[in-house]
Design an enzyme around this catalytic site. Structure first.
Site, PDB file in Angstrom:
ATOM      1  N   GLY A   1     -23.249 -23.244 -39.316  1.00  0.00           N
ATOM      2  CA  GLY A   1     -23.224 -24.691 -39.069  1.00  0.00           C
ATOM      3  C   GLY A   1     -21.900 -25.230 -39.533  1.00  0.00           C
ATOM      4  O   GLY A   1     -21.040 -24.470 -39.975  1.00  0.00           O
TER       5      GLY A   1
ATOM      6  N   TYR B   1     -21.420 -26.898 -42.056  1.00  0.00           N
ATOM      7  CA  TYR B   1     -21.405 -26.808 -43.506  1.00  0.00           C
ATOM      8  C   TYR B   1     -20.993 -25.408 -43.955  1.00  0.00           C
ATOM      9  O   TYR B   1     -20.358 -25.229 -44.987  1.00  0.00           O
ATOM     10  CB  TYR B   1     -22.811 -27.145 -43.966  1.00  0.00           C
ATOM     11  CG  TYR B   1     -23.101 -27.101 -45.442  1.00  0.00           C
ATOM     12  CD1 TYR B   1     -22.505 -28.011 -46.308  1.00  0.00           C
ATOM     13  CD2 TYR B   1     -24.007 -26.187 -45.970  1.00  0.00           C
ATOM     14  CE1 TYR B   1     -22.801 -27.993 -47.660  1.00  0.00           C
ATOM     15  CE2 TYR B   1     -24.316 -26.161 -47.306  1.00  0.00           C
ATOM     16  CZ  TYR B   1     -23.710 -27.067 -48.155  1.00  0.00           C
ATOM     17  OH  TYR B   1     -24.011 -27.043 -49.489  1.00  0.00           O
TER      18      TYR B   1
ATOM     19  N   LYS C   1     -21.895 -20.858 -43.360  1.00  0.00           N
ATOM     20  CA  LYS C   1     -22.727 -19.829 -42.747  1.00  0.00           C
ATOM     21  C   LYS C   1     -24.141 -19.846 -43.323  1.00  0.00           C
ATOM     22  O   LYS C   1     -24.342 -20.243 -44.465  1.00  0.00           O
ATOM     23  CB  LYS C   1     -22.106 -18.456 -42.986  1.00  0.00           C
ATOM     24  CG  LYS C   1     -20.816 -18.279 -42.218  1.00  0.00           C
ATOM     25  CD  LYS C   1     -20.259 -16.884 -42.384  1.00  0.00           C
ATOM     26  CE  LYS C   1     -19.090 -16.710 -41.434  1.00  0.00           C
ATOM     27  NZ  LYS C   1     -17.956 -16.046 -42.048  1.00  0.00           N
ATOM     28  N   VAL C   2     -25.087 -19.395 -42.537  1.00  0.00           N
ATOM     29  CA  VAL C   2     -26.458 -19.273 -42.996  1.00  0.00           C
ATOM     30  C   VAL C   2     -26.836 -17.796 -42.986  1.00  0.00           C
ATOM     31  O   VAL C   2     -26.618 -17.106 -42.003  1.00  0.00           O
ATOM     32  CB  VAL C   2     -27.418 -20.058 -42.081  1.00  0.00           C
ATOM     33  CG1 VAL C   2     -28.823 -20.023 -42.643  1.00  0.00           C
ATOM     34  CG2 VAL C   2     -26.947 -21.494 -41.919  1.00  0.00           C
TER      35      VAL C   2
ATOM     36  N   LYS D   1     -27.924 -21.125 -47.171  1.00  0.00           N
ATOM     37  CA  LYS D   1     -26.814 -21.845 -46.550  1.00  0.00           C
ATOM     38  C   LYS D   1     -25.671 -21.871 -47.530  1.00  0.00           C
ATOM     39  O   LYS D   1     -25.795 -22.439 -48.611  1.00  0.00           O
ATOM     40  CB  LYS D   1     -27.230 -23.302 -46.322  1.00  0.00           C
ATOM     41  CG  LYS D   1     -27.675 -23.597 -44.947  1.00  0.00           C
ATOM     42  CD  LYS D   1     -27.874 -25.089 -44.834  1.00  0.00           C
ATOM     43  CE  LYS D   1     -27.736 -25.472 -43.396  1.00  0.00           C
ATOM     44  NZ  LYS D   1     -27.983 -26.865 -43.136  1.00  0.00           N
TER      45      LYS D   1
ATOM     46  N   ASP E   1     -29.401 -36.114 -37.267  1.00  0.00           N
ATOM     47  CA  ASP E   1     -28.996 -34.981 -36.440  1.00  0.00           C
ATOM     48  C   ASP E   1     -30.210 -34.238 -35.887  1.00  0.00           C
ATOM     49  O   ASP E   1     -30.318 -33.034 -36.008  1.00  0.00           O
ATOM     50  CB  ASP E   1     -28.113 -34.047 -37.276  1.00  0.00           C
ATOM     51  CG  ASP E   1     -27.251 -33.155 -36.393  1.00  0.00           C
ATOM     52  OD1 ASP E   1     -27.193 -33.420 -35.167  1.00  0.00           O
ATOM     53  OD2 ASP E   1     -26.666 -32.198 -36.902  1.00  0.00           O
TER      54      ASP E   1
END
Ligand SMILES: *[C@@H]1O[C@H](CO)[C@@H](O)[C@H](O)[C@H]1NC(C)=O
Ligand SMILES: *[C@@H]1O[C@H](CO)[C@@H](O)[C@H](O)[C@H]1NC(C)=O
Ligand SMILES: *[C@@H]1O[C@H](CO)[C@@H](O)[C@H](O)[C@H]1NC(C)=O
Ligand SMILES: *[C@@H]1O[C@H](CO)[C@@H](O)[C@H](O)[C@H]1NC(C)=O
Ligand SMILES: *[C@@H]1O[C@H](CO)[C@@H](O)[C@H](O)[C@H]1NC(C)=O
Ligand SMILES: *[C@@H]1O[C@H](CO)[C@@H](O)[C@H](O)[C@H]1NC(C)=O
Ligand SMILES: *[C@@H]1O[C@H](CO)[C@@H](O)[C@H](O)[C@H]1NC(C)=O
Ligand SMILES: *[C@@H]1O[C@H](CO)[C@@H](O)[C@H](O)[C@H]1NC(C)=O
Ligand SMILES: *[C@@H]1O[C@H](CO)[C@@H](O)[C@H](O)[C@H]1NC(C)=O
Ligand SMILES: *[C@@H]1O[C@H](CO)[C@@H](O)[C@H](O)[C@H]1NC(C)=O
Ligand SMILES: *[C@@H]1O[C@H](CO)[C@@H](O)[C@H](O)[C@H]1NC(C)=O
Ligand SMILES: *[C@@H]1O[C@H](CO)[C@@H](O)[C@H](O)[C@H]1NC(C)=O
Length: 797
Positions: free
Chosen positions: A630, A632, A634-635, A649, A745
């Site tokens: 994302g 923000y 990596k997940v 996350k 979102d």
């Protein structure tokens, strides 16, 4: 009132249909507004020729993008007006104010004159107001300050005069104020320090005066403060500027400033400091500046004292300019001796015209160091080895763009179509791949470095990653510095994996263009804000018709959820149901996130994990554990020592926030409990890392299910359950959570499915958790856009 057939089957949708009108047309006041706008424009290339025929939203008017669904009033609404680079002159009509649903107003790079109509201040949903690169004049209306949802205000490169309105304090969401290169005058309103979201404040090249507001150091998000070429005569740099929490760049060149250089050593991410051409006196503070420093320019002041020893400990330094001061003492060769120059790095040290009298160390810098000493007493010391090498007047070297990966040297010239639209892809792993690029004029408005070569690869990586392309698909054709701004001409090539197709397909072009035009690139401290100068569609792309994209449709439905947040849960679930039904023809399948073990989630409170635990859980953040990416960061999918499977996350550099803010957010998130919200298991705040640990949702996202890749379609019962579940989650966030959380979102990829296919909403309350993701999810993610009009609109041939 007639229900539209596509709602068919879904009884719950009934209450929505009450509002729907029979045949979709644009709201009459918006139609008349657009006519009035056109009337006041001069359009020499006749780009807006079809603005006089039919209905704006249904007859493809150039540059107009509308909602795809009827509004609550039964009409279609204009959401975007984008007419950049069209040689338009004339003035902006006050009737623009009637476009009451507008989110993007973009007249960049035209020749507009006149003043900005105050009526624009009444377009309350406006997110992007882009009027840069025109010839607008007059002063700014106070009403602009009432744009409480505005994210980005770009008015640079006009000739707007008068003060910056104090009402701007009411733009409580604004992140970008770009007002540089105008004729603004008067005091910078200290009130701007009350805009908590402000990220980039660019006011350089104006006629501003008065003092520098000390309160600015309270701006929690501010990354760039650039005020060059104004006249704050007699003012000093407030000592409080040493307290900025997130500042990356401070540029106060030629501002008429007096007094001392403040101690900026506590600003953790400071990278770029330009205080040159002022009247600063006294010594340079000796405390060590941030390791990120690339550029220190203190030239043309009246500084005395010696070079601080701490300057020998700045590993990223590219430029140190101290010329034309009264500095004394020795020249510290440690400055370069302690540096390890990576490939393509260099260091420029300009120390001319001071009173440096000796050298501490050996004067034999490597080729990557440019040292200039002329005009110092040390140059008169004929016994000093090598000194004359650095005491002559030499011209600065130029930056060279060397494309190391250029594989095209031996390609036959005749083999690539020679119609100017195709060329060999320079960095293609497959030599002599001939393709047609998209051409983009692009400028970094305020980068935090002064020498590009070491950052070219990172830039290419950043840009292609953000666009979901491979790195070889981007070529920087040329670049040049323009007063601290970095202009580039970019070419994007299609992927060679797509059956060696030598062009992008239409939806790719549309996606890429939209990405640039909506400012949804993830924020970057290094590269700062960008300008889109042109996006030219030539040759095979010239005739592209921009059509409805299904992505837009789905988003459109989702925006309704956000907008109608107050409506009943039933209505919301109906919308989600429609969303799902619409994709009914498509097939589905479970994607990567296949997993059998059950997630234990009922944890008392929130766990505080160590970095080690996180690394262990993810096999050292192994790529194979990555399940998503994302804005923000990596997940990862991780397995804790107690066998709990979690989604981790991990914030990327640039998305990190202050510890206190991070913990505050965690606290807030930990209070949200609902069976239709993905629950927070814990977090990690250690070793400069910030991670959020969530329950793992084995059945992936709703988007996966609806994606074309899928094999079987979810049945109606399942759709309804997903819809209802998501609606409950959202309803809880909006009405029951304390304090209420506005999701901001909602989209199919944020609705996740657990092992029993129950739907849960993800990514809520993260508004502030991703501070550096400048614009991720501002307007366009939530907006239904039927892209219409001419693709060449950006840059007529
Ligand atoms: C508008 O564009 C769409 C898609 O290209 C097309 O199907 C439709 O006929 C156009 N409408 C008009 C009035 O040109
Ligand atoms: C349109 O603008 C471009 C550059 O801005 C200029 O070169 C060209 O001459 C203009 N064309 C007309 C018809 O004004
Ligand atoms: C800008 O506006 C000022 C008056 O506000 C005027 O004196 C000046 O000539 C204008 N500059 C240009 C380039 O139009
Ligand atoms: C901000 O808006 C409020 C009401 O919307 C108004 O009363 C106030 O004066 C505004 N502040 C400024 C500085 O304009
Ligand atoms: C801004 O103004 C300065 C000073 O007039 C000028 O040197 C610079 O080129 C301008 N920058 C842009 C982007 O117009
Ligand atoms: C440096 O400059 C300051 C201010 O001009 C002055 O007070 C001080 O005496 C100077 N120090 C030296 C060593 O010249
Ligand atoms: C820089 O190098 C000198 C010796 O050349 C050493 O004494 C000093 O500690 C070094 N500084 C840093 C920060 O590495
Ligand atoms: C100096 O720069 C050149 C060209 O940029 C580079 O090839 C070389 O590796 C650098 N030298 C050192 C010692 O880093
Ligand atoms: C790549 O190399 C070819 C042939 O040497 C040259 O014509 C072309 O300009 C180069 N392209 C880039 C982007 O460096
Ligand atoms: C687009 O911008 C680039 C970079 O400034 C420039 O080289 C190019 O000529 C421009 N193209 C057009 C068509 O204006
Ligand atoms: C260029 O080549 C280097 C090493 O050969 C590689 O690391 C880099 O990713 C390549 N860049 C592109 C744009 O393909
Ligand atoms: C309006 O003009 C654009 C090109 O300028 C074209 O693509 C579009 O189809 C036109 N629409 C109508 C209704 O003529």
């Amino acid at each position: 009132m007639i229900c539209r057939v596509r709602f068919g089957g879904c009884i719950l949708a009934l209450c929505l249909c009450l509002a729907a009108a029979a045949s979709p047309i644009t709201h009459p006041s918006e139609v008349s507004a657009l006519r009035a706008v056109k009337k006041q424009l001069v359009d020499p290339m006749n780009n807006l020729r079809n603005w006089s025929r039919g209905d704006p939203c249904t007859a493809n008017w150039t540059g107009i993008l509308c909602s795809n669904d009827l509004g609550d009033d039964g009409y279609l609404h204009v959401l975007e007006l984008q007419v950049l680079n069209m040689n338009l002159s004339g003035t902006l009509a006050p009737e623009l104010g009637q476009l009451s649903r507008l989110r993007i107003l973009d007249f960049m790079w035209n020749e507009l004159t006149g003043t900005i109509p105050k009526e624009i201040g009444h377009i309350s949903p406006l997110r992007l107001l882009l009027l840069n690169g025109n010839k607008l004049f007059g002063s700014l209306p106070d009403e602009l300050g009432y744009l409480s949802k505005l994210n980005r205000l770009q008015l640079d490169q006009n000739n707007i005069s008068g003060p910056i309105p104090k009402t701007f304090v009411n733009m409580s969401c604004v992140r970008h104020l770009h007002l540089n290169n105008n004729s603004f005058s008067g005091q910078i309103p200290p009130e701007l320090s009350q805009i908590p979201t402000l990220l980039h404040l660019l006011l350089d090249n104006n006629n501003l005066s008065g003092y520098l507001p000390p309160e600015f150091s309270n701006l929690p998000e501010l990354r760039i403060l650039q005020l060059d070429n104004n006249d704050f005569s007699g003012s000093v740099i407030p000592a409080s500027y040493g307290n900025f929490s997130r500042l990356v760049k401070l540029s106060l060149r030629n501002c008429g400033l007096w007094g001392a250089v403040p101690d900026l050593s506590r600003i953790q991410n400071l990278s770029y400091l330009d205080l040159s051409q002022n009247h600063l006196t006294g010594p340079i503070p000796t405390n060590k500046l941030s390791d990120h420093m690339t550029t220190i320019d203190l030239s043309d002041n009246q500084l005395n004292g010696t070079i601080p020893a701490s300057f020998s400990d700045l590993p990223s330094l590219q430029t140190l300019c101290l010329e034309n001061n009264f500095m004394t003492g020795p020249i510290l060769t440690d400055i370069w001796q302690n540096m390890t120059f990576s490939t393509s790095a260099r260091l420029k040290l300009d120390l001319r015209n001071n009173s440096f009298s000796s050298i501490q160390g050996h004067l034999n810098p490597p080729v990557n160091v440019t040292l200039r000493l002329e005009g110092n007493p040390v140059c008169k010391n004929e016994n000093l080895l090598n000194v004359d090498l650095f005491c002559g007047s030499e011209s600065g070297e130029n930056e060279m763009l060397t494309n190391l990966n250029n594989t095209t040297a031996n390609c036959p010239i005749q083999a690539c179509p020679r119609d100017n639209y195709y060329e060999y892809v320079p960095a293609s792993p497959l030599p002599c791949f001939c393709a047609a690029p998209l051409r983009i004029g692009y400028r970094l408005k305020s980068p935090s470095f002064s020498y590009f070569p070491p950052y070219i690869q990172p830039f290419e990586a950043y840009m292609t990653r953000s666009l979901n392309l491979s790195q070889y698909q981007l070529s920087i054709d040329t670049y040049s510095w323009e007063n601290g701004r970095l202009r580039m001409y970019l070419k994007l090539f299609p992927s060679m994996n797509n059956n060696n197709s030598s062009t992008f397909n239409v939806s790719e072009v549309q996606r890429i263009r939209w990405r640039y035009m909506s400012w949804t690139f993830p924020g970057s401290n290094l590269f700062g804000p960008y300008e889109l100068l042109n996006f030219t569609l030539l040759g095979p792309y010239a005739d592209i018709k921009f059509e409805e994209n299904t992505k837009g449709v789905r988003k459109g439905v989702l925006v309704a959820i956000v907008v109608g947040g107050a409506a009943c849960a039933v209505a919301v679930s109906a919308i989600v149901a429609i969303l799902i039904t619409r994709k009914a023809g498509q097939r589905q399948a479970m994607t990567r996130k296949r997993l059998s073990s059950k997630v234990s989630m009922k944890l008392d409170g929130v766990r505080d994990f160590t970095f080690k635990e996180m690394a262990l859980a993810t096999d050292n953040f192994n790529n194979s554990s990555q399940v998503g990416q994302g804005g923000y960061g990596k997940v990862y999918k991780g397995t804790l020592t107690d066998k709990t499977v979690v989604a981790i996350k991990r914030a990327e550099e640039g998305s990190l926030q202050g510890q206190r803010e991070f913990l505050t957010e965690i606290k807030l998130l930990s209070r949200l409990h609902h069976r239709n919200l993905v629950s927070l298991v814990g977090y990690c705040d250690e070793e400069g890392e910030q991670m959020l640990v969530y329950e793992f949702m084995p059945n992936g996202t709703l988007r996966d299910w609806l994606s074309a890749k899928s094999k079987e379609s979810p049945n109606f019962g399942m759709r309804l359950r997903i819809a209802l579940g998501s609606a409950k989650g959202i309803l809880y966030l909006h009405t029951e959570a304390n304090p209420p959380v506005f999701h901001r979102d909602i989209k199919a990829s944020n609705i996740l499915l657990d092992s029993k296919l129950n739907s849960k909403v993800a990514d809520f309350g993260l508004s502030r958790l991703a501070p550096a993701v400048e614009d991720e999810g501002t307007v366009p993610d939530h907006v239904s856009t039927v892209v219409r009009g001419t693709p060449v609109s950006l840059n007529p041939l």
